[in-house]
Design an enzyme around this catalytic site. Structure first.
Site, PDB file in Angstrom:
ATOM      1  N   GLY A   1     -49.226  49.237 -33.892  1.00  0.00           N
ATOM      2  CA  GLY A   1     -49.890  49.639 -32.660  1.00  0.00           C
ATOM      3  C   GLY A   1     -48.995  49.496 -31.446  1.00  0.00           C
ATOM      4  O   GLY A   1     -48.421  48.426 -31.215  1.00  0.00           O
TER       5      GLY A   1
ATOM      6  N   ALA B   1     -57.217  45.271 -21.284  1.00  0.00           N
ATOM      7  CA  ALA B   1     -55.763  45.308 -21.406  1.00  0.00           C
ATOM      8  C   ALA B   1     -55.136  43.934 -21.254  1.00  0.00           C
ATOM      9  O   ALA B   1     -54.185  43.584 -21.972  1.00  0.00           O
ATOM     10  CB  ALA B   1     -55.183  46.268 -20.359  1.00  0.00           C
TER      11      ALA B   1
ATOM     12  N   ASP C   1     -58.039  43.817 -28.981  1.00  0.00           N
ATOM     13  CA  ASP C   1     -59.459  44.096 -29.202  1.00  0.00           C
ATOM     14  C   ASP C   1     -59.948  43.661 -30.571  1.00  0.00           C
ATOM     15  O   ASP C   1     -61.155  43.490 -30.771  1.00  0.00           O
ATOM     16  CB  ASP C   1     -59.718  45.606 -29.067  1.00  0.00           C
ATOM     17  CG  ASP C   1     -59.447  46.121 -27.666  1.00  0.00           C
ATOM     18  OD1 ASP C   1     -59.156  45.295 -26.785  1.00  0.00           O
ATOM     19  OD2 ASP C   1     -59.527  47.339 -27.461  1.00  0.00           O
TER      20      ASP C   1
ATOM     21  N   GLY D   1     -49.989  49.895 -28.219  1.00  0.00           N
ATOM     22  CA  GLY D   1     -50.751  49.679 -26.991  1.00  0.00           C
ATOM     23  C   GLY D   1     -50.207  48.491 -26.228  1.00  0.00           C
ATOM     24  O   GLY D   1     -49.060  48.071 -26.420  1.00  0.00           O
ATOM     25  N   PHE D   2     -51.038  47.919 -25.366  1.00  0.00           N
ATOM     26  CA  PHE D   2     -50.577  46.799 -24.550  1.00  0.00           C
ATOM     27  C   PHE D   2     -50.122  45.622 -25.401  1.00  0.00           C
ATOM     28  O   PHE D   2     -49.070  45.031 -25.159  1.00  0.00           O
ATOM     29  CB  PHE D   2     -51.700  46.345 -23.610  1.00  0.00           C
ATOM     30  CG  PHE D   2     -51.981  47.310 -22.510  1.00  0.00           C
ATOM     31  CD1 PHE D   2     -51.114  47.443 -21.434  1.00  0.00           C
ATOM     32  CD2 PHE D   2     -53.114  48.113 -22.541  1.00  0.00           C
ATOM     33  CE1 PHE D   2     -51.372  48.343 -20.413  1.00  0.00           C
ATOM     34  CE2 PHE D   2     -53.381  49.019 -21.530  1.00  0.00           C
ATOM     35  CZ  PHE D   2     -52.510  49.130 -20.464  1.00  0.00           C
ATOM     36  N   GLY D   3     -50.897  45.259 -26.425  1.00  0.00           N
ATOM     37  CA  GLY D   3     -50.540  44.117 -27.246  1.00  0.00           C
ATOM     38  C   GLY D   3     -49.252  44.318 -28.006  1.00  0.00           C
ATOM     39  O   GLY D   3     -48.339  43.484 -27.979  1.00  0.00           O
TER      40      GLY D   3
ATOM     41  N   GLU E   1     -66.799  55.395 -14.564  1.00  0.00           N
ATOM     42  CA  GLU E   1     -65.639  56.056 -13.976  1.00  0.00           C
ATOM     43  C   GLU E   1     -65.699  57.570 -14.186  1.00  0.00           C
ATOM     44  O   GLU E   1     -65.427  58.344 -13.271  1.00  0.00           O
ATOM     45  CB  GLU E   1     -64.359  55.457 -14.565  1.00  0.00           C
ATOM     46  CG  GLU E   1     -64.106  54.035 -14.066  1.00  0.00           C
ATOM     47  CD  GLU E   1     -63.117  53.258 -14.927  1.00  0.00           C
ATOM     48  OE1 GLU E   1     -62.635  52.215 -14.458  1.00  0.00           O
ATOM     49  OE2 GLU E   1     -62.846  53.678 -16.061  1.00  0.00           O
TER      50      GLU E   1
END
Length: 450
Positions: free
Chosen positions: A12, A326, A315, A14-16, A176
């Site tokens: 992954g 995040a 997550d 993503g942020f992690g 949003e």
């Protein structure tokens, strides 16, 4: 890469995963980062891309470019599909459906979550979620095409259906999107059509709770509801969306009562998340406990019980009610890298401690919420705080500069500079609007051809 160094496999980007790989960039390990998109996406701003304010390049960056200076980090395109825990191997699939194998000494699972339709996967055909760049571009296509199609229709129920937008889920993403669609209709598109009035577009927001943004302080949640109502968003609380189809949705009250149907040709789904299939497979293979959403129960150091070589972050962590934001993923990525460094040095690992740095949600131009400890801001001050936070975490200096410039331009003028959408090829199953996807040719069109 050296064959005798510790092999770290991060699933992954993503942020992690990104923060873990970057933190190990100069460590005495060989890191492989596997991601199904080969780019890091700033998910909190996906809705800005979907509604035409920001471009794809302003909220994403190639993982190869991001990690180019770290010579011990290899980035690969692929989707993890299976795990051989004994051999410590992961089976990954290429985009052409062939597979390859990756070995590891330490596996960092940062695969994140996907949209959940609560057992009704058929809803996804008409109600896309908001998790990937593909989702954002699909939503952009649906939003702007809806106004274009409405422009060609006479006044009446069919046109009204195209000018009605239904959103399932009253969390940050749903709020949003709702605010941005109304802002699009009343500002950016207000003077561009001849047959329709974009300001007449209806935005319906449905949620099973009693208020929007339930994760925020009650006062901020109430302010958000007032702002949305002022913008023209219709709030429907305490209900579940129980059916989604081409022409609209069915809503069922939680407390009982008759179903209600709404004609809406554009439906967006932000109501829930669940673990990606590979995460569920990891839990199955390792015999780990997971909850109904697929979050994996872990030890205090975020490792899977009985498998110190597998660290779960972001997550997917099923411990201490950690939020799916995040900041949790970033801190988890740094923690996983710290655990690996401690292992190399022969030191005990530290327990993971999440530091809550607050929450933020954007509603419309000049209106956002920011909650950091005792500090609770709404309106213009909240909007400024929201902007600084998001710009600070954007990857790449160019991204920050171009994003700031775009925002300043949109503030000064009611413009959305990235509104381009494509209808796609008739052969593509992923395009909702193509020239061949609308059914048989109408009688009117047949007459025109003859």
């Amino acid at each position: 890469m050296s064959n005798d160094r510790t092999k770290v496999l991060v699933i992954g980007g993503g942020f992690g995963g990104l923060f873990c790989a970057r933190s190990l960039g100069h460590a005495d390990v060989d890191v492989t980062l596997l991601d199904r998109a080969a780019c890091h996406v700033f998910q909190p701003l996906l809705y800005q891309c979907a509604t035409g304010t920001l471009s794809v390049g302003q909220i994403s960056r190639s993982l190869r470019e991001e990690l180019a200076e770290h010579r011990n980090v290899t980035t690969l395109l692929g989707e993890a599909v299976d795990l051989d825990a004994e051999a410590r191997r992961v089976i990954a699939r290429r985009p052409d459906d062939t597979t390859f194998t990756l070995e590891y000494d330490v596996l960092v699972l940062a695969a994140g979550m996907r949209q959940s339709y609560f057992g009704h996967e058929e809803f996804s055909k008409w109600a896309p979620g908001m998790k990937t760049l593909d989702d954002a571009l699909s939503i952009r296509r649906r939003l702007y095409a809806a106004f274009e199609i409405a422009e060609t229709l006479p006044a009446g129920p069919e046109r009204d259906g195209w000018l009605t937008f239904a959103i399932a889920g009253g969390g940050p993403t749903g709020v949003e999107l709702a605010g941005q669609i109304r802002e699009m209709a009343t500002r950016a598109l207000a003077n561009e059509f001849h047959s329709i009035e974009p300001e007449d577009a209806r935005v319906l927001l449905f949620d099973g709770g009693q208020c929007v943004l339930s994760g925020f302080a009650p006062g901020l949640s109430a302010k958000a509801a007032k702002i949305l109502e002022r913008l023209g968003v219709d709030l429907h609380m305490g209900v579940h969306v129980t059916d989604v189809r081409r022409e609209g949705i069915t809503v069922t009250p939680k407390g009982g009562g008759s179903d209600e149907e709404y004609a809406a040709r554009t439906v967006l789904w932000t109501a829930g998340v669940e673990a990606v299939p590979f995460a569920r497979r990891v839990a199955e293979v390792l015999g780990a406990t997971s909850d109904h959403s697929g979050r994996i129960a872990v030890e205090a150091d975020l490792s899977v019980p009985g498998h110190r070589e597998v660290i779960v972050i972001g997550d997917l962590v099923g411990r201490d009610d950690l939020p799916g934001v995040a900041e949790n993923a970033m801190q988890g990525g740094l923690h996983a890298a710290g655990c690996i460094r401690h292992d190399l040095a022969g030191k005990p690992r530290k327990d993971f401690r999440y530091r809550d740095l607050g929450s933020a949600a954007y509603i419309s131009r000049g209106h956002a919420l920011l909650e950091v400890g005792p500090v609770k801001l709404a309106g213009f001050l909240g909007w400024l705080g929201w902007g600084f936070i998001h710009i600070a975490f954007l990857t790449g200096v160019q991204n920050r500069i171009s994003t700031v410039a775009t925002w300043l331009s949109s503030i000064a003028r009611a413009r959305r500079t990235d509104r381009t959408f494509m209808l796609g090829s008739p052969a593509s199953h992923e395009q909702p609007y193509t020239w061949s996807a609308c059914g048989p040719v109408s009688t009117e069109r047949k007459q025109l051809r003859t």
